[in-house]
Enzyme design. Structure first.
Site, PDB file in Angstrom:
ATOM      1  N   GLU A 264       0.823  -1.212   0.000  1.00 47.41           N
ATOM      2  CA  GLU A 264       0.000   0.000   0.000  1.00 47.41           C
ATOM      3  C   GLU A 264       0.858   1.264   0.000  1.00 47.41           C
ATOM      4  O   GLU A 264       0.656   2.175   0.795  1.00 47.41           O
ATOM      5  CB  GLU A 264      -0.959  -0.024   1.201  1.00 47.41           C
ATOM      6  CG  GLU A 264      -1.887  -1.237   1.172  1.00 47.41           C
ATOM      7  CD  GLU A 264      -2.972  -1.232   2.235  1.00 47.41           C
ATOM      8  OE1 GLU A 264      -2.730  -0.699   3.322  1.00 47.41           O
ATOM      9  OE2 GLU A 264      -4.067  -1.761   1.950  1.00 47.41           O
ATOM     10  N   ASP A 343      -8.388  -9.075   3.703  1.00 48.05           N
ATOM     11  CA  ASP A 343      -8.109  -8.033   4.688  1.00 48.05           C
ATOM     12  C   ASP A 343      -9.192  -7.980   5.764  1.00 48.05           C
ATOM     13  O   ASP A 343     -10.040  -7.085   5.741  1.00 48.05           O
ATOM     14  CB  ASP A 343      -8.020  -6.676   3.967  1.00 48.05           C
ATOM     15  CG  ASP A 343      -7.506  -5.579   4.886  1.00 48.05           C
ATOM     16  OD1 ASP A 343      -7.024  -5.906   5.978  1.00 48.05           O
ATOM     17  OD2 ASP A 343      -7.589  -4.399   4.502  1.00 48.05           O
ATOM     18  N   GLU A 371     -12.586  -2.771  12.100  1.00 46.62           N
ATOM     19  CA  GLU A 371     -12.594  -1.991  10.860  1.00 46.62           C
ATOM     20  C   GLU A 371     -13.742  -2.387   9.928  1.00 46.62           C
ATOM     21  O   GLU A 371     -14.522  -1.544   9.502  1.00 46.62           O
ATOM     22  CB  GLU A 371     -11.244  -2.172  10.152  1.00 46.62           C
ATOM     23  CG  GLU A 371     -11.182  -1.466   8.821  1.00 46.62           C
ATOM     24  CD  GLU A 371      -9.826  -1.589   8.147  1.00 46.62           C
ATOM     25  OE1 GLU A 371      -8.914  -2.216   8.714  1.00 46.62           O
ATOM     26  OE2 GLU A 371      -9.684  -1.044   7.035  1.00 46.62           O
TER      27      GLU A 371
END
Ligand code: GCV
Length: 655
Positions: A264, A343, A371
Site C-alpha cells: 500500500e 483483509d 474496521e
C-alpha cells in the site's frame, strides 16, 4: 481517573478468607513488585482489609514464589498450602500471570478449581497499535491515542493502567506505532524520541511486556540523506547496524522492529529488485547481536489493479510473494500473516500461507479493531471467528496441522511465533468506544494464552468480571450470536467488501467494484461471486489437499465461503434447498430481526447494569439497528434490481 477500569474493576466480595490479607513474598524483581501491588490493590478493594506484605513464609497466607524448574516459559502453579494458597511462577512474568489468575478465581468464585498449572501457549502475544504521533489512530474507533498527542509521547497514569490491563490478559509484546510509519514516527528510533520511548519500555518492562516499534524501511533516506535504501547496499546495512546499536544502548530490552514494506505504497526492497528476505534479513542482522527480532508483514499485494482484469487476484498475493522464500529468512525473522488472504473481512478462508510455509517463523495477525466488522458501533464478538481460524487444519504435515499448532510452535518446533492483533483501544472513557467491544480485547489475550478455552467461557469470564455475574448468561448469549448476526446483514457468503470506500462502515455494494484495490464481487444480472478455481484465478491451488479440491468443487465448498470461491447464479440452489437470491433476502431480514432482539434484550438488562454502561451500549445498539436496516435494504434492493427475482415471502424490498 477519567477512564474505566474495564475488567480490573475490583468490587467487594462475599468470601473473605483470612489468608487473603497476608501476602508472603518469597521472590523479588520489578515484575514481582507489580504482582504484589496488583494483589494488594485488588484484595484491599475486594475485602476492605489492608494486606500485610511480608518476606516470611507462613501457614495462613498467600505466598508468591519463583521456581525456574516449572515446565513452560512464564507458566505458573496455584495451589492450596496449609490454610492458605501458594502461587509459583516459572519466571517473574509467571508470578504476575499467576496473581492475575488467582484474583480472577477469587472474583468469579472458582477457587475450588485449584490446584492448577497454566502457562502461555503462544510464545508471542502481541498488540499492534496503529497509533500516529499526531494523536490519531488509523482504524481507531474509540477516540484518540493515549500514547501520543501533538507529536509528544505521553507517559502517564493512563499508559500505566494500559500496561496493567495488557499484563492481566498475558500480553508480552506491544508495538507502539502504526505500521504505516509517517514522517515524524520515523524518528522514534532516533535520539529525538528514544529517551521517551525508553520510559515506555521501562513501564512495560515492569509488566513483563517488551516494546517494539514499526519502522520505515526508507529510514536511511529520510533520516540520513541516503539516496537509496537498497538492503544489499553495505552502507545501508551499516546504517541500520549503528542505529540498532544505539537503540540497544538506550533501551537494552528493546524487542525489535515491525515492518510493512512494499505494501500500500510503503517503501521496500522491491524498488531495488530485491526480495522480502533480503530486506528482512538485513534488518535482522542489525538486531541479532542484541537478541532483537524483525516481524515482517505479508500483507503485500498489487493495490493498483484494473477491475477489468479478471486474472490478477489479490487473494493470491501474499502466498505468491512469500512461498518461494520459505527457508530464506534468518532465525530472528518472523512473518506476520493476516488471518485471511484479503483483509480482515467478516468471513474469509484461512490464509494458505499457513499451510504452505514450513521453514519460516510465523505469527497469525488478527484485527481486534472492528474496521470491517462494525467499527465498535455494531456488536461483533470476534472470538468465535478466531477460534475457527486457529482450529483450521491446514493439512501441511498430515492431519492435525492446525493453525494453532503452527503458531504455538508445536508443529515445526518454532520458538518465535504466536499471535499479533491490531488493538481496538483509544482514549475514550471506556477504552473501546463500545463497552462490549472490550470483550474482544480481553478475549484476544486470553485466547493467545490458552487457545483451549472456548469463546463462550471467555465471554462468560469477561462479562462476570466487567459487568457482574447477574448479567453473565444474557450478555454471553448476546456476544456469542453477534458475529453471525453481523455477517447476516452485511455482504453474503464470504464475498466481503461492499462497504463504504475508505471508511469501511455501512453498505456501498459497488463502492469498491470498479476501484484499484482488487476487491470485486463481480455481480451481474445472472449471479455473483469470484471464480477462484483453476478455471478462474487458480487461488484454490494454493491450499493443500483436501482443501484444494474441496474449495474448487462447487458442491463441496463450505457454503459460508461459496461466493469467495465461486461465481453462482441467483437461481442456483444451496444446500438448504433455497436459491442463492432467497438466501440473500432471508439472511438480511434475519440479521435485522436479530439486532432488534438484541436491542430489546439489552433494554431488559437496564436495572442490572450501571446506568452509564447501559446508556452507552444502548446508544450503540440503536445505531447498529439503523446500520443493519440500511445494509438489508441496500443489499436486497441491489440484487433485486440486478435479477428481478422477487422475495418468495413477499417482504418489502425497495425497487
Ligand atoms: C494500517 C488495511 C487498512 C489499513 C491498514 C492496512 C494494513 O488496508 O484499511 O488502514 O494500514 O490494512 O494492515 O497495513
Amino acid at each position: 481517573m477519567d477512564f474505566s477500569k474495564c475488567w480490573l474493576d475490583y468490587q467487594p466480595i462475599e468470601c473473605k478468607e483470612k489468608a487473603f490479607s497476608t501476602l508472603s513474598v518469597l521472590c523479588d524483581g520489578r515484575v514481582v513488585k507489580s504482582a504484589v501491588e496488583e494483589y494488594c490493590l485488588a484484595m484491599e478493594a475486594m475485602t476492605g482489609a489492608v494486606v500485610e506484605v511480608t518476606p516470611e513464609g507462613g501457614r495462613e497466607c498467600v505466598s508468591l514464589r519463583l521456581d525456574a524448574a516449572l515446565s513452560g516459559a512464564d507458566s505458573y502453579e496455584i495451589c492450596r498450602e496449609g490454610d492458605g494458597y501458594r502461587i509459583t511462577g516459572q519466571s517473574e512474568s509467571g508470578v504476575l500471570y499467576g496473581v492475575f489468575e488467582f484474583l480472577r478465581l477469587v472474583r468469579t468464585g472458582h477457587l475450588a478449581s485449584l490446584p492448577l498449572v497454566n502457562g502461555p501457549e503462544m510464545p508471542l502475544r502481541i498488540m499492534n497499535h496503529w497509533d500516529n504521533m499526531d494523536g490519531s489512530i488509523e482504524r481507531g474507533y474509540s477516540g484518540n491515542s493515549f500514547f501520543y498527542r501533538d507529536y509528544e509521547i505521553l507517559c502517564d497514569e493512563r499508559t500505566e493502567q494500559y500496561a496493567r490491563l495488557m499484563a492481566s490478559i498475558g500480553i508480552n509484546a506491544v508495538v507502539i506505532n502504526n505500521v504505516n510509519v509517517h514522517q515524524r514516527e520515523t524518528y522514534l528510533i532516533t535520539d529525538t524520541y528514544l529517551e521517551q520511548v525508553k520510559e515506555y519500555a521501562d513501564l512495560f518492562g515492569r509488566y513483563g511486556i517488551r516494546l517494539y516499534t514499526s519502522v520505515n524501511f526508507a529510514a536511511p533516506m529520510e533520516l540520513a540523506g541516503f539516496d537509496n535504501c537498497d538492503p544489499l547496499n553495505p552502507e545501508v546495512a551499516q546504517w541500520w547496524k549503528e542505529t540498532a546499536a544505539h537503540i540497544y544502548e538506550v533501551i537494552p530490552e528493546f524487542g525489535g522492529f515491525l515492518v510493512k514494506a512494499d505494501s500500500e505504497g510503503r517503501p521496500g526492497p522491491f524498488t531495488y529488485d530485491r526480495t522480502h528476505a533480503d530486506g528482512a534479513n538485513m534488518l535482522a542482522r542489525a538486531l541479532a547481536p542484541y537478541g532483537g527480532i524483525v516481524i515482517w508483514r505479508c500483507f503485500v499485494y498489487n493495490c493498483g489493479q484494473d477491475w477489468r482484469d479478471k486474472k490478477t487476484d489479490r487473494a493470491r498475493a501474499a502466498y505468491d510473494n512469500f512461498i518461494g522464500l520459505d527457508g530464506c529468512f534468518d532465525d530472528n525473522v518472523i512473518l506476520q500473516i493476516k488471518n485471511g488472504p484479503m483483509d480482515f473481512q467478516v468471513r474469509e478462508p484461512v490464509s494458505p500461507l499457513f499451510g504452505g510455509l514450513k521453514k519460516t517463523n510465523m505469527i497469525l495477525e488478527v484485527e481486534i479493531a472492528q474496521e470491517y466488522t462494525g467499527q465498535q458501533i455494531d456488536l461483533c464478538y470476534l472470538l468465535p471467528m478466531w477460534r475457527e481460524i486457529l482450529d483450521f487444519d491446514t493439512c501441511a504435515a498430515g492431519e492435525g496441522s492446525t493453525v494453532r499448532r503452527i503458531v504455538n510452535g508445536e508443529l515445526y518446533g518454532q520458538k518465535l511465533c504466536g499471535m499479533a492483533a491490531v488493538i481496538n483501544t483509544g482514549d475514550d472513557y471506556n477504552w473501546t468506544g463500545n463497552d462490549l467491544a472490550a470483550a474482544n480485547t480481553y478475549g484476544y489475550g486470553r485466547l493467545a494464552m490458552n487457545p483451549s478455552q472456548s469463546s463462550e467461557s471467555i465471554a462468560r469470564e469477561w462479562t462476570a468480571l466487567t459487568l457482574g455475574g447477574e448479567v453473565e448468561d444474557t450478555v454471553t448469549q448476546m456476544l456469542m450470536g453477534s458475529w453471525s448476526t453481523y455477517e447476516k446483514y452485511t455482504s453474503p457468503l464470504g464475498i466481503g467488501w461492499m462497504v463504504t470506500p475508505h471508511y469501511h462502515y455501512g453498505p456501498d455494494v459497488d463502492g469498491y467494484e470498479y476501484d484499484r484495490w482488487g476487491t470485486y464481487h463481480r455481480a451481474d444480472w445472472r449471479g455473483l461471486g469470484v471464480d477462484r478455481t483453476p478455471a478462474g484465478t487458480g487461488y484454490t491451488d494454493q491450499y493443500n489437499e483436501p482443501w484444494r479440491s474441496v474449495y474448487a468443487d462447487r458442491t463441496k465448498c463450505p457454503e459460508e465461503l461459496l461466493l469467495f470461491f465461486h461465481y453462482v447464479r441467483y437461481n442456483e440452489k444451496l444446500r438448504s434447498g433455497k436459491t442463492l437470491i432467497q438466501h440473500i433476502y432471508d439472511t438480511h431480514f434475519e440479521g435485522v430481526e436479530e439486532v432488534e432482539a438484541m436491542a430489546e434484550t439489552w433494554r431488559q438488562l437496564a436495572p442490572k447494569l450501571a446506568p452509564d454502561v447501559y446508556g452507552r451500549v444502548k446508544e450503540r445498539l440503536e445505531r447498529q439497528l439503523a446500520n443493519a436496516r440500511e445494509w438489508r435494504d441496500r443489499i436486497n434492493t441491489y440484487f433485486y434490481r440486478k435479477c428481478g427475482i422477487p422475495d418468495e415471502k413477499g417482504r418489502k424490498i425497495y425497487e
